[in-house]
Design an enzyme around this catalytic site. Sequence first.
Site, PDB file in Angstrom:
ATOM      1  N   GLY A   1      -2.343  -4.217  -6.539  1.00  0.00           N
ATOM      2  CA  GLY A   1      -1.072  -3.717  -7.076  1.00  0.00           C
ATOM      3  C   GLY A   1       0.342  -4.379  -6.477  1.00  0.00           C
ATOM      4  O   GLY A   1       0.324  -5.722  -6.271  1.00  0.00           O
ATOM      5  N   ILE A   2       1.248  -3.546  -6.285  1.00  0.00           N
ATOM      6  CA  ILE A   2       2.377  -3.955  -5.732  1.00  0.00           C
ATOM      7  C   ILE A   2       2.431  -4.976  -4.467  1.00  0.00           C
ATOM      8  O   ILE A   2       3.156  -5.963  -4.359  1.00  0.00           O
ATOM      9  CB  ILE A   2       3.524  -2.843  -5.663  1.00  0.00           C
ATOM     10  CG1 ILE A   2       3.987  -2.258  -7.059  1.00  0.00           C
ATOM     11  CG2 ILE A   2       4.865  -3.373  -4.999  1.00  0.00           C
ATOM     12  CD1 ILE A   2       4.556  -0.702  -6.980  1.00  0.00           C
TER      13      ILE A   2
ATOM     14  N   ALA B   1      -1.535  -3.924   0.980  1.00  0.00           N
ATOM     15  CA  ALA B   1      -1.350  -5.229   0.120  1.00  0.00           C
ATOM     16  C   ALA B   1      -2.362  -5.807  -0.451  1.00  0.00           C
ATOM     17  O   ALA B   1      -2.467  -7.003  -0.790  1.00  0.00           O
ATOM     18  CB  ALA B   1      -0.718  -6.181   1.221  1.00  0.00           C
TER      19      ALA B   1
ATOM     20  N   SER C   1       7.808  13.068  -1.223  1.00  0.00           N
ATOM     21  CA  SER C   1       7.439  12.201  -0.224  1.00  0.00           C
ATOM     22  C   SER C   1       8.337  10.951  -0.436  1.00  0.00           C
ATOM     23  O   SER C   1       8.811  10.448   0.625  1.00  0.00           O
ATOM     24  CB  SER C   1       6.033  11.642  -0.204  1.00  0.00           C
ATOM     25  OG  SER C   1       5.857  10.946  -1.497  1.00  0.00           O
TER      26      SER C   1
ATOM     27  N   TYR D   1       4.543  13.913  -4.600  1.00  0.00           N
ATOM     28  CA  TYR D   1       4.948  12.402  -4.643  1.00  0.00           C
ATOM     29  C   TYR D   1       6.512  12.299  -4.489  1.00  0.00           C
ATOM     30  O   TYR D   1       7.238  11.554  -3.749  1.00  0.00           O
ATOM     31  CB  TYR D   1       4.483  11.627  -5.912  1.00  0.00           C
ATOM     32  CG  TYR D   1       4.697  10.092  -5.696  1.00  0.00           C
ATOM     33  CD1 TYR D   1       4.035   9.231  -5.053  1.00  0.00           C
ATOM     34  CD2 TYR D   1       5.912   9.714  -6.621  1.00  0.00           C
ATOM     35  CE1 TYR D   1       4.377   7.960  -5.329  1.00  0.00           C
ATOM     36  CE2 TYR D   1       6.082   8.360  -6.766  1.00  0.00           C
ATOM     37  CZ  TYR D   1       5.232   7.673  -5.953  1.00  0.00           C
ATOM     38  OH  TYR D   1       5.526   6.249  -6.089  1.00  0.00           O
TER      39      TYR D   1
END
Length: 257
Positions: A13-14, A10, A156, A153
């Site tokens: 970014g997102i 956190a 995953s 990616y």
Amino acid sequence: MTKTVVVTGAGSGIGKAMVTELARRGWQVVVTDVDEQAAKNCSQQLDTAAGQRHEYLQLDVTDPAGAARVADDVADRLGLDAWVSNAGISFMERFLDMPLDRVEKTFDINLKGVFICGQAAARAMVRTKSKGTIVNTASMGGKQGRVPFLSDYIASKFGVIGLTQSMAYELAEHGITVNSICPGYVATPMQERELEWEASLRGTTAEAVKQMWIDDTPLGRVEQPEDIAKALTFLLSEDARFITGEALAVNGGAFMD
């Protein structure tokens, strides 16, 4: 009563957009990141209008003992109402050239980290009899393999969606809901790196790749982290208490299933 949520990855970014939006809506947030300074900086910027006392902690999501410490500490002191496993990484390379050490690192953080943190959070919730909510950040790439240069990616994130369903099924008896959220082409520091990588692999420019992504999105723009954060607040709300095992697409129509 103020509810408490832990969010991993956190510090930027997102994840940063997630905790910012949650705090604005009255949640008490525990900001975690492998980069402790980033977590601290983020926590100090959060809205406290509802009287929240936000906290920050360093957390490596691949460390089971560390995840358990965070989950148990928060559950015992504050009450663990929700956990968001958001930490993730990406690396771009052709499948034929993808080095296995990068594959292992991607799996460790993107999939094993979600498993470790989900297990820690669920154990703490069950122990304290909290009928909480867990949300895992997946990707639209967890629903389709038609994406170049991201084979590790993609694998995953497919795993995250499957894991989410398995967790949802087994934790339902404890009143714990588990869902995943699937972003598309999101404007973050990670995306900036991906633009450069993909441009190099395609033999073009970052600007051209970005336009390709926009053209691939029916709503006609690059997704913003706030788009995901707002959808997350729904999944953590009482309005979503009968939703579990789902993978919510938030991608502007870039992939529809």
